[in-house]
Motif scaffolding. Structure first.
Motif, PDB file in Angstrom:
ATOM      1  N   GLU A 287       0.821  -1.213   0.000  1.00 43.29           N
ATOM      2  CA  GLU A 287       0.000   0.000   0.000  1.00 43.29           C
ATOM      3  C   GLU A 287       0.855   1.264   0.000  1.00 43.29           C
ATOM      4  O   GLU A 287       0.521   2.260  -0.653  1.00 43.29           O
ATOM      5  N   TRP A 291       2.575   5.079  -3.216  1.00 44.95           N
ATOM      6  CA  TRP A 291       2.280   6.398  -2.649  1.00 44.95           C
ATOM      7  C   TRP A 291       3.574   7.151  -2.350  1.00 44.95           C
ATOM      8  O   TRP A 291       3.712   8.336  -2.690  1.00 44.95           O
ATOM      9  N   LYS A 359       1.600   7.513   7.041  1.00 45.29           N
ATOM     10  CA  LYS A 359       1.607   8.402   5.884  1.00 45.29           C
ATOM     11  C   LYS A 359       1.675   9.862   6.314  1.00 45.29           C
ATOM     12  O   LYS A 359       2.393  10.672   5.701  1.00 45.29           O
ATOM     13  N   GLN A 604      -6.116   2.045  -8.525  1.00 46.72           N
ATOM     14  CA  GLN A 604      -5.771   2.619  -7.225  1.00 46.72           C
ATOM     15  C   GLN A 604      -4.274   2.856  -7.110  1.00 46.72           C
ATOM     16  O   GLN A 604      -3.836   3.856  -6.543  1.00 46.72           O
ATOM     17  N   LEU A 605      -3.478   1.933  -7.652  1.00 50.45           N
ATOM     18  CA  LEU A 605      -2.024   2.113  -7.617  1.00 50.45           C
ATOM     19  C   LEU A 605      -1.622   3.372  -8.374  1.00 50.45           C
ATOM     20  O   LEU A 605      -0.818   4.173  -7.898  1.00 50.45           O
ATOM     21  N   ASP A 608      -2.569   6.366  -6.299  1.00 47.44           N
ATOM     22  CA  ASP A 608      -1.680   6.560  -5.154  1.00 47.44           C
ATOM     23  C   ASP A 608      -0.351   7.166  -5.579  1.00 47.44           C
ATOM     24  O   ASP A 608       0.196   8.034  -4.897  1.00 47.44           O
ATOM     25  N   GLN A 609       0.187   6.723  -6.709  1.00 49.20           N
ATOM     26  CA  GLN A 609       1.455   7.271  -7.197  1.00 49.20           C
ATOM     27  C   GLN A 609       1.302   8.735  -7.598  1.00 49.20           C
ATOM     28  O   GLN A 609       2.205   9.542  -7.381  1.00 49.20           O
TER      29      GLN A 609
END
Length: 752
Positions: A287, A291, A359, A604-605, A608-609
């Motif tokens: 996860e 990010w 985070k 989603q990946l 996030d990036q």
């Protein structure tokens, strides 16, 4: 006399025996591997023996780090102009790694000319450490070159040339750097080595350091070596084997001294945070990594990650002393050129805080790190310093988790991780015997932003188009997917080769790794990882299989930038022209639903990036051509065409989605086994011999299809790979929702 340069094989790397060999009788080595074999060097030229010695030293990470250290030998050679004997210094040149160095990695200089440069330097009006006059001496080294050797001399050349011994080893062993980075470094050097090894204060490598070492030896001719404060070890002998033996003996002595004072469970002040369970840790990293990757990207320069979670790094990051020591930063210049002056340590405890808290602390930590780095740059810069580089950390330490290292490619991030492991070992040793100290910030800056280092960076070739990017190719085991993997890897991409057949995927990954290299580093360093490609099995009709694929990929590289789906299935009807319900269902499951599944799981990946991405699906010109015998395949590809357009809308503006529509590609395709090829030849009444080879039969069918096109040429996997490369690249950065036909000009497929 024949010159060594004429006798040696310039691309050879000598095989290194497995330990143990015959070590000096007085030493029972425990902390280094003794690799010298008298039989192996028998009959070698002086330069071949130097390469052999260097490979032996570089093979043990406890002796020197990747790309670090240098070795030299002074040999009598025949001058190609005069035919007279000349004394020549052979020294590891700029760049390269001792473990893998061949003779071509060594510069050669006339000793009389090199020593004559001391008079040139003495005549300079303003000279001294870090002056323009000192840096200017590097420009004179080419004038000393023997036999037109193209290898550039390194800045360490004066250290080897000005010492009187015939053979010199300069290494970066963790044990000796622990002494060099201790508060009482000079006193400890005397205590451990006695009078046979001296000590010199920190001085940036170059002409002044070479002169300082020369003066030390002139004042004490009995010296066999010097501890270089904050830097490492240099030692010498008039016999090459004796020099090698001495190097290992001194490192062993330092390591034993530290071992006797090791603090055991109280190393780094003892454990403060308990390590996470492996499964929980990996889930968190999957996860977190994309990010974090987006947040350490600077001005579009993406980075590739390497994760280390073993007990060695956890002992440090989970300790009470980790915050203090991490803030001090690294000491050895070879370390912080990769790791930067310090890592980012995140004060987080998985036992009491969740991922959201991590985070938040990372966001705050990154902001502070960038501010600190900018302040460091402003405080230390000179009028002619290069512009500030990426202000984000290259090493991130998370208690309970481990270390994340970043670099421009997988090889560099692995070496960054390796170097910080070295830094941790140096801190462990220094804290065991004394008190660890770091290099002053100004000295660190002057190495990091040294104009000579900047010039070396500027001489490097420009990065390739897909450098710093990770491309996932589904269907990479054969045909178009394999061809695309090779095409994109040639442009610098890291390739995740995925296929229903894990063995086929791994075979493609092995081909890429063999061609583009595993990269330097990691041998014996404790840093695990992959190279420029990995091979993984996946079933794109199964979401859980896709999730496992993505998790493994993220742990390998830190993120994913592009997706290419070439996987597909064609199930022919039976002899009566019928297709079973199961065959219909599987055709759509793979060709439509499977492509959607993996794109959807990646959404989603990509989010996030926060980095622009690209997706290319392989459809078919059959999607717009109505014909008999392939109704399920053709309609599935028509659906895939519209899936391209729908995904382009859904994934915008961050991700572009396009399609490539081939005509029939026979060469290398698993959709054309021998039986189907023969059936098609019979169907189209094409003459053939039953005994013909698979390639011959495929060639006949491909030529038949070619004659139906306007260009009259067979469609190959390479044709498709070129189109896919274009659609994935920034060359098509303003194109999305489009399907590009690569069919040789099949007029039946023209859009109406």
């Amino acid at each position: 006399m024949v010159s060594s340069s004429q006798k040696i094989r310039y691309n050879s790397v000598f095989p290194i025996p497995n330990p143990p060999m015959q070590a000096p009788e007085s030493v029972d080595f425990k902390h280094v591997n003794y690799l010298w074999d008298d039989g192996a060097v028998a009959g070698m030229s002086p330069v071949e023996r130097l390469v052999y010695r260097s490979n032996c030293l570089g093979a043990d990470q406890r002796i020197t780090n990747t790309g670090g250290g240098n070795t030299s030998s002074k040999a009598l050679e025949t001058d190609p102009l005069t035919g007279q004997e000349a004394d020549v210094l052979w020294v590891k040149g700029s760049g390269g790694d001792l473990r893998t160095s061949s003779a071509g990695n060594f510069a050669s200089l006339y000793m009389d000319k090199l020593l004559g440069l001391r008079q040139v330097y003495a005549a300079a009006p303003e000279k001294g450490p870090k002056t323009p006059a000192e840096d200017a001496m590097v420009g004179y080294f080419p004038h000393c070159t023997f036999n037109l050797n193209p290898r550039a001399s390194s800045i360490d050349t004066p250290l080897h040339g000005f010492l009187p011994a015939r053979h010199v080893d300069h290494m970066h062993p963790n044990s000796v750097i622990s002494i060099a980075a201790s508060k009482r470094s000079k006193e400890l050097s005397q205590e451990i080595f006695g009078g046979e090894v001296g000590w010199v204060p920190w001085l940036r490598p170059g002409f002044e350091l070479g002169l300082l070492m020369q003066r030390e030896v002139e004042a004490n001719p009995a010296l066999k070596g010097l501890v270089m404060s904050q830097h490492g070890l240099i030692n010498w002998a008039d016999d090459d084997k004796a020099c090698y033996d001495l190097t290992l003996t001194l490192i062993e002595k330092a390591a034993r001294y530290i071992e006797e004072r090791d603090k055991g469970e109280q190393t780094f002040g003892g454990q403060k945070v308990a390590p996470m369970a492996d499964a929980d840790r990996d889930a968190l990293l999957v996860e977190l990594l994309p990010w974090l990757r987006g947040r350490v990207t600077h001005r579009g320069e993406r980075l590739i990650g390497t994760v280390q979670t073993d007990a060695t790094i956890q002992r440090f990051v989970n300790s009470n002393d980790a915050p203090r020591l991490a803030e001090l930063g690294t000491s050895c210049p070879d370390h912080f050129l990769r790791t930067k002056i310090k890592p980012l340590y995140v004060d987080w405890n998985p036992a009491s805080e969740d991922t959201a808290a991590l985070k938040a602390k990372l966001e705050a930590g990154l902001a502070k790190y960038r501010d600190d780095y900018a302040a460091y740059y402003e405080a230390c810069k000179h009028a002619n310093s290069p512009a500030m580089r990426n202000p984000n950390p290259s090493v991130v330490l998370i208690p309970g988790v481990g270390m994340i290292a970043w670099g421009k490619n997988k090889s560099e991030s692995r070496v960054t991780a390796e170097f910080y492991n070295c830094a941790v070992e140096v801190m462990r040793g220094a804290e065991a015997i004394d008190e660890y100290i770091a290099l002053p910030q100004q000295e660190a800056f002057d190495i990091e932003y040294w104009l000579l280092e900047e010039a070396k960076l500027q001489r490097m070739p420009p990065e390739k188009e897909f450098a710093r990017k990770v491309v996932l190719i589904v269907g990479a085991g054969n045909g178009i997917g394999k061809e695309a993997a090779h095409r994109l890897a040639a442009e610098g991409a890291h390739i995740i080769c995925a296929d229903l057949s894990a063995e086929a995927a791994q075979a493609t990954a092995d081909e890429l790794t063999a061609k583009y290299g595993q990269g330097i580093g990691v041998a014996g360093s404790g840093v695990s990882g992959c190279g420029p490609a990995i091979g993984l099995g996946v079933n794109i009709t199964d979401r859980e299989s896709i999730r496992q694929l993505l998790a493994t990929s993220v742990l390998a590289y830190g993120g994913i930038d592009s997706l290419l789906v070439t996987a597909g299935v064609f199930l022919p009807p039976d002899r009566e022209g019928k297709l079973s319900d199961d065959a219909w269902r599987l055709t759509f499951e793979v060709n439509v639903h499977g492509a959607y599944n993996i794109a959807d799981e990646l959404k989603q990946l990509f989010a996030d990036q926060g980095l622009n991405g690209s997706v290319v699906l392989t459809t078919s010109v059959n999607a717009v051509v109505s014909k008999k015998g392939s109704v399920a395949y053709d309609t599935s590809k028509a659906a895939a065409n519209h899936l391209v357009r729908e995904l382009a809308v859904e994934m915008s503006p961050l991700v572009r989605v396009n399609g490539v529509a081939p005509a029939t590609v026979v060469q290398g395709s698993t959709m054309f086994p021998r039986d189907r090829v023969i059936a098609s030849l019979v169907k189209y009444e094409i003459p053939f011999e039953e005994s013909g080879s698979d390639d011959d039969l495929r060639g006949k069918l491909a030529e038949f299809y070619a004659q139906r096109t306007l260009t009259k040429k067979p469609i190959t996997p390479a044709d498709q790979a070129e189109a896919m490369y274009f659609m994935l690249s920034d060359r098509s950065s303003k194109t999305t929702g489009q399907v590009l036909s690569v069919d040789g000009g099949l007029h039946e497929a023209f859009l109406r």
